[in-house]
Design a protein around this motif. Structure first.
Motif, PDB file in Angstrom:
ATOM      1  N   VAL A  32       0.854  -1.134   0.043  1.00 27.35           N
ATOM      2  CA  VAL A  32      -0.058   0.124   0.037  1.00 27.35           C
ATOM      3  C   VAL A  32       0.953   1.198   0.030  1.00 27.35           C
ATOM      4  N   VAL A  33       2.013   1.203   0.855  1.00 29.59           N
ATOM      5  CA  VAL A  33       2.755   2.249   1.004  1.00 29.59           C
ATOM      6  C   VAL A  33       3.452   2.453  -0.685  1.00 29.59           C
ATOM      7  N   SER A  34       3.883   1.541  -1.084  1.00 30.72           N
ATOM      8  CA  SER A  34       4.985   1.823  -2.247  1.00 30.72           C
ATOM      9  C   SER A  34       3.670   2.202  -3.508  1.00 30.72           C
ATOM     10  N   THR A  35       2.539   1.728  -3.628  1.00 31.45           N
ATOM     11  CA  THR A  35       1.665   2.169  -4.402  1.00 31.45           C
ATOM     12  C   THR A  35       1.260   3.478  -4.191  1.00 31.45           C
ATOM     13  N   TRP A  36       1.126   3.900  -2.999  1.00 32.12           N
ATOM     14  CA  TRP A  36       0.657   5.316  -2.768  1.00 32.12           C
ATOM     15  C   TRP A  36       1.954   6.336  -3.352  1.00 32.12           C
ATOM     16  N   LEU A  37       3.206   5.866  -2.916  1.00 37.91           N
ATOM     17  CA  LEU A  37       4.405   6.598  -3.459  1.00 37.91           C
ATOM     18  C   LEU A  37       4.627   6.859  -4.822  1.00 37.91           C
ATOM     19  N   VAL A  38       4.189   5.753  -5.460  1.00 35.55           N
ATOM     20  CA  VAL A  38       4.308   5.637  -6.984  1.00 35.55           C
ATOM     21  C   VAL A  38       3.159   6.643  -7.798  1.00 35.55           C
ATOM     22  N   VAL A  39       2.156   6.514  -7.155  1.00 33.09           N
ATOM     23  CA  VAL A  39       0.905   7.528  -7.547  1.00 33.09           C
ATOM     24  C   VAL A  39       1.056   8.671  -7.329  1.00 33.09           C
ATOM     25  N   ASN A  40       1.647   9.079  -5.985  1.00 38.35           N
ATOM     26  CA  ASN A  40       1.980  10.466  -5.671  1.00 38.35           C
ATOM     27  C   ASN A  40       2.922  10.987  -6.348  1.00 38.35           C
ATOM     28  N   HIS A  41       4.191  10.376  -6.856  1.00 35.73           N
ATOM     29  CA  HIS A  41       5.519  10.913  -7.569  1.00 35.73           C
ATOM     30  C   HIS A  41       4.913  11.003  -8.927  1.00 35.73           C
ATOM     31  N   ARG A  42       3.842  10.129  -9.581  1.00 35.30           N
ATOM     32  CA  ARG A  42       3.454  10.303 -10.860  1.00 35.30           C
ATOM     33  C   ARG A  42       2.598  11.450 -11.145  1.00 35.30           C
TER      34      ARG A  42
END
Length: 167
Positions: A32-42
């Motif tokens: 969940v954290v890594s998905t959130w980081l990827v979405v936020n950076h995109r």
């Protein structure tokens, strides 16, 4: 070999179940954290790509204004005035791309600056009639005021863009 007694197999099953649950929870949280980081950076990268041309246009306008501030603008003589027309049209495009950013203030100040340029033969007119000196000084002062107001507006727009792309 595996023990066949029910007490040892139930405790082994309980250990397996609890260790598997903690591993699954940790894996799920990491996912969940890594998905959130990827979405936020995109999302941030898309905002940077969207606002980059606007930021560059504001920077170009600031460079033109810095050159214009070195001399008094004279109609038909000052070369940067032609470049200023190009910058104003690019600022209008940026205003259409991002209507929530105050590019209109910059455009208004630059249009006001162009309206206060000195006539091409101002030196000859001053030599003939010194009473025009106050009028020409007023135009030169208005130029300086417009340049500073445009610079302030440009810095304000650039800071707003930086805030949007930083978060």
């Amino acid at each position: 070999m595996l023990p066949l007694s029910s007490s040892s197999s139930s405790s082994g099953a309980g250990d397996f179940s609890s260790s598997w649950t903690w591993g699954a929870v940790i894996t799920l949280v990491a996912l969940v954290v890594s998905t959130w980081l990827v979405v936020n950076h995109r999302r941030r990268d898309q905002a940077v790509q969207w606002h980059q041309p606007d930021y560059d246009t504001a920077s170009d306008a600031l460079l033109v204004l810095n050159r214009l501030s070195l001399t008094t603008a004279v109609e038909g003589v000052t070369a940067e005035l032609r470049e200023l027309v190009d910058v104003v049209s690019r600022l209008r495009i940026a205003e259409q791309r991002s209507p929530d950013l105050p590019f209109g203030v910059i455009i208004a100040e630059l249009e006001g600056y162009r309206a206060n340029v000195l006539p091409q033969n101002h030196a000859d007119k001053l030599a003939a009639d010194e009473s025009l000196l106050d009028d020409h000084l007023a135009l030169a002062r208005a130029q300086g005021i417009r340049l500073e107001a445009a610079r302030t507006a440009i810095v304000h727009v650039q800071r707003k863009i930086e805030k949007r792309t930083r978060n």
